[in-house]
Design an enzyme around this catalytic site. Sequence first.
Site, PDB file in Angstrom:
ATOM      1  N   ASP A 260      35.560  41.602  11.765  1.00  0.00           N
ATOM      2  CA  ASP A 260      35.936  40.565  10.884  1.00  0.00           C
ATOM      3  C   ASP A 260      36.752  40.755   9.684  1.00  0.00           C
ATOM      4  O   ASP A 260      36.365  41.259   8.681  1.00  0.00           O
ATOM      5  CB  ASP A 260      34.684  40.086  10.179  1.00  0.00           C
ATOM      6  CG  ASP A 260      33.671  39.168  11.360  1.00  0.00           C
ATOM      7  OD1 ASP A 260      34.182  39.145  12.545  1.00  0.00           O
ATOM      8  OD2 ASP A 260      32.752  38.326  10.982  1.00  0.00           O
ATOM      9  N   TYR A 263      39.936  36.661   8.841  1.00  0.00           N
ATOM     10  CA  TYR A 263      39.407  35.359   8.657  1.00  0.00           C
ATOM     11  C   TYR A 263      40.332  34.299   8.908  1.00  0.00           C
ATOM     12  O   TYR A 263      40.097  32.964   8.496  1.00  0.00           O
ATOM     13  CB  TYR A 263      38.395  34.922   7.465  1.00  0.00           C
ATOM     14  CG  TYR A 263      37.103  35.920   7.809  1.00  0.00           C
ATOM     15  CD1 TYR A 263      35.974  35.048   7.869  1.00  0.00           C
ATOM     16  CD2 TYR A 263      37.140  37.162   7.474  1.00  0.00           C
ATOM     17  CE1 TYR A 263      34.779  35.878   7.956  1.00  0.00           C
ATOM     18  CE2 TYR A 263      35.693  37.789   7.557  1.00  0.00           C
ATOM     19  CZ  TYR A 263      34.629  37.158   7.684  1.00  0.00           C
ATOM     20  OH  TYR A 263      33.397  37.764   7.806  1.00  0.00           O
ATOM     21  N   HIS A 398      30.013  45.582  15.422  1.00  0.00           N
ATOM     22  CA  HIS A 398      29.957  44.377  14.502  1.00  0.00           C
ATOM     23  C   HIS A 398      28.572  43.856  14.105  1.00  0.00           C
ATOM     24  O   HIS A 398      28.255  43.906  12.965  1.00  0.00           O
ATOM     25  CB  HIS A 398      30.965  43.372  14.768  1.00  0.00           C
ATOM     26  CG  HIS A 398      30.999  42.323  13.867  1.00  0.00           C
ATOM     27  ND1 HIS A 398      31.315  42.734  12.514  1.00  0.00           N
ATOM     28  CD2 HIS A 398      30.741  41.023  13.726  1.00  0.00           C
ATOM     29  CE1 HIS A 398      31.665  41.419  11.873  1.00  0.00           C
ATOM     30  NE2 HIS A 398      31.186  40.428  12.553  1.00  0.00           N
ATOM     31  N   HIS A 408      21.974  35.476  11.485  1.00  0.00           N
ATOM     32  CA  HIS A 408      22.468  36.304  12.842  1.00  0.00           C
ATOM     33  C   HIS A 408      21.052  37.034  12.981  1.00  0.00           C
ATOM     34  O   HIS A 408      21.202  38.109  13.671  1.00  0.00           O
ATOM     35  CB  HIS A 408      23.532  37.224  12.431  1.00  0.00           C
ATOM     36  CG  HIS A 408      24.704  36.534  11.891  1.00  0.00           C
ATOM     37  ND1 HIS A 408      25.487  35.778  12.798  1.00  0.00           N
ATOM     38  CD2 HIS A 408      25.456  36.578  10.977  1.00  0.00           C
ATOM     39  CE1 HIS A 408      26.334  34.948  12.172  1.00  0.00           C
ATOM     40  NE2 HIS A 408      26.534  35.547  10.987  1.00  0.00           N
ATOM     41  N   HIS A 435      28.877  41.827   9.739  1.00  0.00           N
ATOM     42  CA  HIS A 435      28.463  40.526  10.554  1.00  0.00           C
ATOM     43  C   HIS A 435      27.567  39.528   9.337  1.00  0.00           C
ATOM     44  O   HIS A 435      27.874  38.506   9.368  1.00  0.00           O
ATOM     45  CB  HIS A 435      27.803  40.704  11.691  1.00  0.00           C
ATOM     46  CG  HIS A 435      27.803  39.348  12.742  1.00  0.00           C
ATOM     47  ND1 HIS A 435      28.933  38.526  12.714  1.00  0.00           N
ATOM     48  CD2 HIS A 435      26.540  38.938  13.264  1.00  0.00           C
ATOM     49  CE1 HIS A 435      28.355  37.493  13.776  1.00  0.00           C
ATOM     50  NE2 HIS A 435      27.293  37.782  13.993  1.00  0.00           N
ATOM     51  N   VAL A 436      26.268  40.252   8.939  1.00  0.00           N
ATOM     52  CA  VAL A 436      25.613  39.539   8.001  1.00  0.00           C
ATOM     53  C   VAL A 436      26.232  40.052   6.833  1.00  0.00           C
ATOM     54  O   VAL A 436      26.485  41.220   6.212  1.00  0.00           O
ATOM     55  CB  VAL A 436      24.244  40.287   7.871  1.00  0.00           C
ATOM     56  CG1 VAL A 436      23.218  39.523   7.028  1.00  0.00           C
ATOM     57  CG2 VAL A 436      23.485  39.838   9.244  1.00  0.00           C
TER      58      VAL A 436
END
Length: 578
Positions: A260, A263, A398, A408, A435-436
């Site tokens: 990520d 964005y 990820h 998630h 991710h989190v």
Amino acid sequence: KIHASAYHISDHPIKRKIYSFLHILAISLAGKSKMFLTMTFQWFLVFSVSIAVAAIDDDLIPSTLDGPFEPVTVPYDVSLRGNAVDLPDTDPRVRRCVEGFEPEQISVSLSVNYDSVWISWITGEFQIGNNIKPLNPNTVASVVRYGRSRVPLTDEASGYSLVYNQLYPFEGLQNYTSGIIHHVRLTGLKPSTLYYYRCGDPSISAMSGIYHFRTMPVSGPRSYPNRIAVVGDLGLTYNTTDTIHNLKSNKPDLVLLVGDVSYANLYRTNGTGSDCYDCSFPETTIHETYQPRWDYWGRFMQSLISRTPIMVIEGNHEIEEQAGKQSFVAYRSRFAFPSEESKSSSPFYYSFNAGGIHFIMLGAYVDYSKSAKQYKWLERDLANVDRSMTPWLVAAWHPPWYNTYTAHYKEAECMRLEMEELLYSYGVDIVFNGHVHAYERSNRVYNYTLDPCGPVHITVGDGGNREKMAIEHADEAANCPEPSSTHDEDMGGFCATNFTSGPAAGKFCWDQQPDYSAFRESSFGHGILEVKNETWALWTWYRNQDSSGKVGDQVYIVRQPELCLGSIKLPKSSFADS
């Protein structure tokens, strides 16, 4: 004699320094103690040093040998949302400040070993609109001049270049074509050596200024980079700028970005953005992106990654589907990966060495099943790791497998079921995820069970992006998600089920913070990994809101190869099928 012997049996880096000092002191006093020291002074010296050692022991940073730790949750501070607003295109840190075909967005990344790196950059301007004409990559050469002295730069290497497009053949949507992206691989480098370089095309007087980087140490059990920064889910907000500012202050030798990146897919092609794309733009024909955000990100990051190598693995925000069902095009085009060098066929998974650490970067959004190319490559890569030369084995991808936040929750369960046994069998020491959008560190765990030979899983998805911070925990009342809601179609399959053993047997969520979760906190920040020797590594998590030097979480991660590597059985190999 006692302290000199203890030096040889202690692996703790702080104790080793103390014992080393005492050993030198003993040698310096040998043959002189009767002349210069009375018995009273000798006893006073021994007593004083013993007290000092005891005091340091009482204040030592905890290690995983002290675990498993009781779960800790730091309460969320609502004032720490920070400035979750993206930098505008008018910010001087993201504006184009070169002319013509002069290089910009310059970065360094590693090959598989210390003797090779990649230099990447972009020349020419991107175009966005309905009628765009891609630049011709063949019109500008890809050249790097480099050497161990600023002047003259005695060596030269050439590479390749490309242009990518992000196309949306739908009425009202704008297409994008990039500037010319260059990748050049330098080879034959010396370990732990400072190199200077310029990149560009000397034939048209379009060369960059002089930058520098330092190569990784040679692989070996006592040879490591000083500091490795680990960060995830960056984006380009004012929170991101705080994260990168703090990260720079720690002077890392390497940056690991666990997915990520820019964005850009929180924006429509007209530049309109949102914290939640699906909430704000539910009726769009296709999930759009605004690709100039990638260029803004590259410009902002150049001051760091033109000098400090960065290694990236894909996240869900890099999918960026476009016409013809193409995806991950910006990710695959903008970064250089040691895929070929590590015998991978894909930029979505690869490996590399940084001194005595072997890093494995895995793809959660490409096929990871046991019959897939990725899994078979992973088997081969793990089998070829020489733990006498790279004792530490670190994996990164990820989405986390061990995540106690509602966001998630159990989303990557299919991947865990396919790959966890293989990674455990080869004694992976640490796993990094993003991710989190929060921080979490696990106890050593395998298959949801505390295990002294399982890896420590660390989630650092708190880099600062504009999406909401994860603050709810699945084990809190009314926060346990419905199992069907945890499915992510981008990861393939649905595997999340109730726990079959332990305190949460028969339930989808625990009723309290799970025992495998050692520490969690919802704050923006980054982490630093400092490997001290073949068995001890210091992990430190820094929060953006803290003053310089203050830590949010810190622990020594200790390998126990004599306990773990000799007793774990390898799963049945599928090499014969590959």
